[in-house]
Design an enzyme around this catalytic site. Structure first.
Site, PDB file in Angstrom:
ATOM      1  N   HIS A  56      -5.590   3.552 -36.108  1.00 10.47           N
ATOM      2  CA  HIS A  56      -5.973   4.044 -37.572  1.00 10.47           C
ATOM      3  C   HIS A  56      -5.858   3.409 -38.643  1.00 10.47           C
ATOM      4  O   HIS A  56      -7.286   4.170 -39.965  1.00 10.47           O
ATOM      5  CB  HIS A  56      -4.492   4.396 -37.973  1.00 10.47           C
ATOM      6  CG  HIS A  56      -3.426   4.606 -39.275  1.00 10.47           C
ATOM      7  ND1 HIS A  56      -3.647   6.518 -39.209  1.00 10.47           N
ATOM      8  CD2 HIS A  56      -3.172   4.197 -40.961  1.00 10.47           C
ATOM      9  CE1 HIS A  56      -3.404   6.889 -40.457  1.00 10.47           C
ATOM     10  NE2 HIS A  56      -3.087   5.795 -41.288  1.00 10.47           N
ATOM     11  N   GLU A  57      -6.321   2.317 -38.883  1.00 12.69           N
ATOM     12  CA  GLU A  57      -6.299   1.035 -40.088  1.00 12.69           C
ATOM     13  C   GLU A  57      -8.089   1.204 -39.436  1.00 12.69           C
ATOM     14  O   GLU A  57      -9.235   1.154 -40.619  1.00 12.69           O
ATOM     15  CB  GLU A  57      -5.965   0.552 -40.214  1.00 12.69           C
ATOM     16  CG  GLU A  57      -3.841   0.060 -40.675  1.00 12.69           C
ATOM     17  CD  GLU A  57      -4.268   0.393 -41.986  1.00 12.69           C
ATOM     18  OE1 GLU A  57      -5.126   0.300 -42.563  1.00 12.69           O
ATOM     19  OE2 GLU A  57      -3.459   1.508 -42.312  1.00 12.69           O
ATOM     20  N   HIS A  91      -9.860   3.947 -41.605  1.00 16.16           N
ATOM     21  CA  HIS A  91     -10.318   4.042 -43.007  1.00 16.16           C
ATOM     22  C   HIS A  91     -11.105   3.273 -43.188  1.00 16.16           C
ATOM     23  O   HIS A  91     -12.432   2.982 -43.600  1.00 16.16           O
ATOM     24  CB  HIS A  91      -8.862   3.716 -43.656  1.00 16.16           C
ATOM     25  CG  HIS A  91      -7.076   4.402 -43.655  1.00 16.16           C
ATOM     26  ND1 HIS A  91      -7.953   5.545 -44.005  1.00 16.16           N
ATOM     27  CD2 HIS A  91      -5.726   3.934 -43.380  1.00 16.16           C
ATOM     28  CE1 HIS A  91      -6.762   6.267 -43.595  1.00 16.16           C
ATOM     29  NE2 HIS A  91      -5.278   5.443 -43.286  1.00 16.16           N
TER      30      HIS A  91
END
Length: 341
Positions: free
Chosen positions: A21-22, A25
């Site tokens: 997920h990170e 980003h």
């Protein structure tokens, strides 16, 4: 020993999902020309770090997640490459990228499972039991299953999922026949065996021919079907069908992983796909403190052509964060109680 393995496996699964997920980003921030000050695997004190370019890459003590710290993400910055100084459309892409990476991971896992599945079921009926309820309702070979109680079927297995959510095993089935849509209403799929009511569908479907297009289409449908479960669960929660005690947090998830692991690696990987897809979709919900909440404020900024006052936005995110934290604590407390009951 088994308990320790289950705990470590749970931590590893959550760590991978959060880092993916990170990482979404991070990759999108770099693509959009936004400065990333630190990308960390884990939380807590640093165990190891190395700086490359403008970014510090670090490994931290507690393997319970990670983070992507962008310049100007929380405060104002004079750096032209800061998050806050980029056009709103670029910031929207960066905020959405984390959830999209979770969805992509889930799709790739399901794609591999689809490829390795010997037989895929189509939604076209091949045979109907003569004494079955569906035969009495008018289902015929060649009919294409479309929906159950108005809920679209993305793959054949959705039929059983939606049927299990129906009231008392009674459901309306939408089908396509010779290009015409029709509904077979109020079919009772229950049968009684030894005094116990069970669900019996009363029909079979054709095998789906496997080729690159059908495999990709089936995997996409399976992914959408899996993601829909989170919304179905929320609807069932608010409708009173399930209570808050039926949901699981990290402790409960560890118990589920333990049970699924014993049934085989295929089921384990599907559970991982289910978790990462639902993490992605949950993060897109328009709830402050989640990515979806941040997207709402960015969309408001895009429409108003000026941002919401950061003081108010940060306050809303902070309040929502503590409410979500309280929700997680409540679920974890219920998980612990289940261990002793």
């Amino acid at each position: 020993m088994n308990v320790l393995i289950d705990v470590l496996l749970t931590v590893l699964v959550f760590a991978v999902i959060i880092i993916i997920h990170e990482g979404g980003h991070f990759l999108m921030a770099r693509l959009m020309g936004i400065r990333v000050n630190e990308f960390a695997a884990g939380m807590g004190p640093k165990l190891f770090s190395r700086k490359r370019g403008d970014t510090v890459y670090s490994l931290r003590a507690f393997p319970i997640g990670g983070f992507c710290a962008m310049e100007g993400e929380q405060d104002d910055s004079t750096d032209e490459n800061a998050f806050c100084n980029k056009p709103v459309w670029r910031r929207i892409l960066v905020v959405a990228a984390g959830a999209l990476m979770n969805l992509l991971l889930g799709f790739l896992i399901i794609l591999v499972m689809t490829i390795t599945t010997p037989q895929l079921e189509s939604k076209t009926v091949s045979a109907v039991g003569e004494q079955s309820a569906v035969a009495a309702a008018g289902l015929q070979p060649g009919d294409i299953l479309d929906s159950v109680n108005g809920n679209k079927l993305f793959i054949a297995n959705d039929f059983f999922t939606e049927l299990s959510r129906s009231n008392n095993g009674i459901a309306t089935v939408g089908i396509w026949r010779d290009g015409e849509y029709m509904e077979l209403k109020d079919i009772d799929f229950t049968v009684e065996e030894d005094g116990v009511k069970k669900l019996y569908v009363g029909f079979s479907v054709y095998e789906l021919e496997k080729n690159p297009f059908s495999v990709l289409g089936y995997a996409a449908g399976w992914t959408v079907s899996t993601g829909r479960l989170i919304f179905s669960s929320l609807i069932d929660l608010f409708s009173g069908k399930y209570s808050i005690t039926d949901f699981s947090g990290p402790v409960g998830t560890s118990a589920v992983i333990s049970q699924v692991r014993q049934t085989g690696m295929r089921n384990f990987f599907f559970l991982v796909a289910f978790m990462t897809i639902n993490v992605g979709l949950f993060n897109l919900l328009p709830i402050p403190a989640l990515d979806g909440g941040r997207l709402v404020f960015l969309l408001i900024e895009a429409v108003r052509r000026k941002p919401v006052n950061p003081k108010y936005e940060n306050a809303i995110h902070l309040v929502s964060f503590f409410l979500l934290l309280g929700f997680i604590v409540l679920i974890t407390y219920n998980d612990i109680l289940k261990l002793f009951t």
